[in-house]
Write an enzyme that holds these catalytic residues in place. Sequence first.
Site, PDB file in Angstrom:
ATOM      1  N   ILE A 224       0.821  -1.221   0.000  1.00  0.00           N
ATOM      2  CA  ILE A 224       0.000   0.000   0.000  1.00  0.00           C
ATOM      3  C   ILE A 224       0.850   1.265   0.000  1.00  0.00           C
ATOM      4  CG2 ILE A 224      -1.995  -1.064   1.101  1.00  0.00           C
ATOM      5  CD1 ILE A 224      -1.026   0.028   3.766  1.00  0.00           C
ATOM      6  N   GLY A 225       2.154   1.110  -0.019  1.00  0.00           N
ATOM      7  CA  GLY A 225       3.021   2.277  -0.049  1.00  0.00           C
ATOM      8  C   GLY A 225       4.484   1.873  -0.076  1.00  0.00           C
ATOM      9  N   VAL A 226       5.325   2.810  -0.521  1.00  0.00           N
ATOM     10  CA  VAL A 226       6.768   2.592  -0.565  1.00  0.00           C
ATOM     11  C   VAL A 226       7.441   3.863  -0.062  1.00  0.00           C
ATOM     12  CG1 VAL A 226       8.778   2.051  -1.990  1.00  0.00           C
ATOM     13  CG2 VAL A 226       6.557   1.058  -2.553  1.00  0.00           C
TER      14      VAL A 226
ATOM     15  N   PHE B 246      12.345   3.737   4.011  1.00  0.00           N
ATOM     16  CA  PHE B 246      12.639   2.583   4.860  1.00  0.00           C
ATOM     17  C   PHE B 246      12.370   1.284   4.130  1.00  0.00           C
ATOM     18  CE2 PHE B 246      11.471  -0.508   8.161  1.00  0.00           C
ATOM     19  CZ  PHE B 246      12.545  -0.383   9.036  1.00  0.00           C
TER      20      PHE B 246
ATOM     21  N   VAL C 261       5.460  -0.840   2.449  1.00  0.00           N
ATOM     22  CA  VAL C 261       4.427  -0.930   3.479  1.00  0.00           C
ATOM     23  C   VAL C 261       3.323  -1.839   2.944  1.00  0.00           C
ATOM     24  CG1 VAL C 261       2.807   0.325   4.937  1.00  0.00           C
ATOM     25  CG2 VAL C 261       4.963   1.404   4.248  1.00  0.00           C
TER      26      VAL C 261
ATOM     27  N   ASP D 169      10.658  15.374  10.076  1.00  0.00           N
ATOM     28  CA  ASP D 169      10.286  14.977   8.715  1.00  0.00           C
ATOM     29  C   ASP D 169       8.781  15.170   8.505  1.00  0.00           C
ATOM     30  OD1 ASP D 169      10.803  14.138   6.150  1.00  0.00           O
ATOM     31  OD2 ASP D 169      10.724  11.998   6.618  1.00  0.00           O
TER      32      ASP D 169
END
Length: 866
Positions: free
Chosen positions: A533-535, A538, A541, A652
């Site tokens: 669902i995400g990159v 780190f 995800v 951040d």
Amino acid sequence: MKGRLLFHLACICAALNAVHVLGKRSGGGSQSYVIACGASRRGTDSDGRAWSPDSKFLASPVADSVPAEAQSQDPSLPSAVPYMSARVFTAPASYRFPVPPTARLWLRLHFYPSSYSNLDPANSYFAAAANEFTLLNNFSASITAQALTQAYIVREFSLPPVGSGELNITFTPSTAQGGAYVFINGIEIIRMPEIFGPAKMVGFGDQAVAVDGSSLQTLYRLNVGGQYIPPTNDSGLTRTWYDDTPYLFGAAAGVTSQPDGNVKIRYSQDVPEYIAPPDVYSTARTMGPDPKVNQNYNLTWVFQIDANFTYIVRFHFCDFLLGKVNQRVFDIFVNNQTAQAAADVIAWSGSEGAPVYKDFAVYVGDGPGDEQLWVALHPSVSMQPEYYDAILNGLEIFKMNDSNGNLAGPNPVPSQMLLHDEAEADKKFAPSGPSSTGQVIGGVVGGVLGFAVVVSVCLLMWHRMNGASGMEPGVGRWRPLHGSSCTSTASKSVSGKSNNSSHLTSLAAGLCRHFSLFEIKHATKNFNESQVIGVGGFGKVYKGMIDGGSTAVAIKRSNPSSEQGVHEFQTEIEMLSKLRHKHLVSLIGFCEEDGAMILVYDYMANGTLREHIYRGDKPPLSWKQRLEICIGAARGLHYLHTGAKYTIIHRDVKTTNILLDDKWVAKVSDFGLSKTGPNINQTHVSTVVKGSFGYLDPEYFRRQQLTEKSDVYSFGVVLFEVLCARPALDPSLPKEQVSLADWARQCHRKGTLEDIVDPRIEGQASPECYRKFADTAGKCLADHGLDRPSMGDVLWNLELALQLQENPGEAANSIEDGDGENRHDDRHGAPRSTAGGDEETVVSGGEIHDSNLDEVFSQLVNPRGR
């Protein structure tokens, strides 16, 4: 008012008259030269100063002289002029300037070590002389910039009067280096009044050192207790004054103060304004309010210097807090010798707000430890003053030429760690976020090379900080331990497999749920790509289901083939395991098995804020939804700054790190870069620059000094993103529009901000609400942190904007001050009327802490002048 105006006019007239008389005595001549070497035409720098080409000042046509352009522009350069052009010599050459024969001169040489005409900057070694004085010898701008972690070098010298009326500046390539050459980017020659008199020699009774016939090099010029002062604010002498905090020794940094509105800086004939500008004398550093503490420590600064020279140390004083003799008396030490006993600023100056300065000379030999110069202040207990305290407003350190007319010192030696870091920088750097940071920076600053230099500097500073002490400064009890130095006491995971590689403290491990790698794989269908669902920087995800499929979670997995991210992994757990708040994302647990680094969070059904305002296929948020989300995020950040046992700086803040749950409640996420903030004796945390370009606080970027106001700046960018629905950086736009922060501020100042507002929310915001929101965002982006509101003030103003949206009449009548300034204490006063319902107790180290401190402690945090 009339009297003060007449006083200022008199000061201006006196200064102009002094310049006129100086010019008359010196026989006329040019007032100054500001030369851009190698330039073909006049140019203007970022301060508005005009730089002229250098060709007519070359002593004679030189066949081996060529103008050149730098092949890349480092992002930390203050402006392209004069640094992007250079004059290159491969043989000895001189510049010749007609100058007043009886006037002392500032001479500034500017160097930007870059590639010119395909020459390697590492091969540039040369000497520089001004008439009979040797200024530089076998000088390498490349080595110096590398060792000092600076992109460019400015060398400032003060030259005694040139009786001949002609100043020759000669550059000579070093013969000891094969293929050596000279480059120079800029030359400044500024007429100055004679500001140097005899200086008392430290350790030799009343003996004094005459300075009038000597040349000096400016090594340090500090605005003690204040901020950076640019050349344009320096009483006509175009000097630059820097913050003193990087040179303070130890954690005992005292406190800073400024005069109230009733105290004005009053110059005199003995101390005219050209000695130091009002900005220097209107800030100070003192020892603090506790006399017992003050008697047990020295307020100390430490400076790197060259051995075998005499140094002039100038102390600037102006007591605007006290006004009587023997109220504050202190001793001054230079290199552990008493330079002045029983210093009393009021006794010297005669009154409150009157500046005074004192010069001391000290010779530094070549014994052990003689590469440093120490300056210290301590209360004079024997004088029994009313307050056991000390004060300092400004400090300058000048190196005097030796008996041979030499000022040159050796090149600094870069550490082996630095050389290793630079060699490894390109392959060690991994961009953060879903887009390529390298491409973004390339569009903004003109190339990947300039960005690589910044990364090298950051890596150097990181290694220095961690190598010197084994920890990051300012982390305190929440210091994440490095992998090889700590093993979790919880040595068994849920699956029963050994966690011998654990990097976590036992406390953090005890506050988090342990997941086995088997559980994680089962939850994510063996890390199936369909679950992504995400990159981020780190790693990927995944959406996962745990506890028999009853609970949806977000699982963030680091890249298993990389050693990067260990510190971020530790920090995220150390921070979030001890924090619980409605507007902070909740960490459920972690997995650290067989080299895996995996974090498990509550699942945020509506994803990131960014994908709902641009770069997503989601329906656009209404204006009220956007405002409520911003308020939620502000509550989370305000809690980090004020509600926990320690101040926490997120570092951040951006729209991809503000997540939305199924009820559209905003939650701040991604604490991998977070730092615990300064303690009560500090104004900032000195640390390597980290964060996301486009959101970085420019003051933090320039000075590597992190404060809560750095988060405020980043949040200001978020507010404009929400308002304008465009990225923080967009290289495809015209140059002036690439940075949203710069473009939005410019439009706001011009009154044209409405032109770039997201058209999908046009007409949804009431005029009063829109104005309050835009003004709040604009204040967050102030250049200096001190000029920005606290996060509590930002929160108060956003909630006021919401009230103005819902009940414009009632909200406008219910407040007297539209700014919301000082509504919340910047460290401790959580806004009970607004965020109190969302506050939850912080658990830190197994203890419960209340964020409300008593009045006594709040005064220690925010000391006021007596």
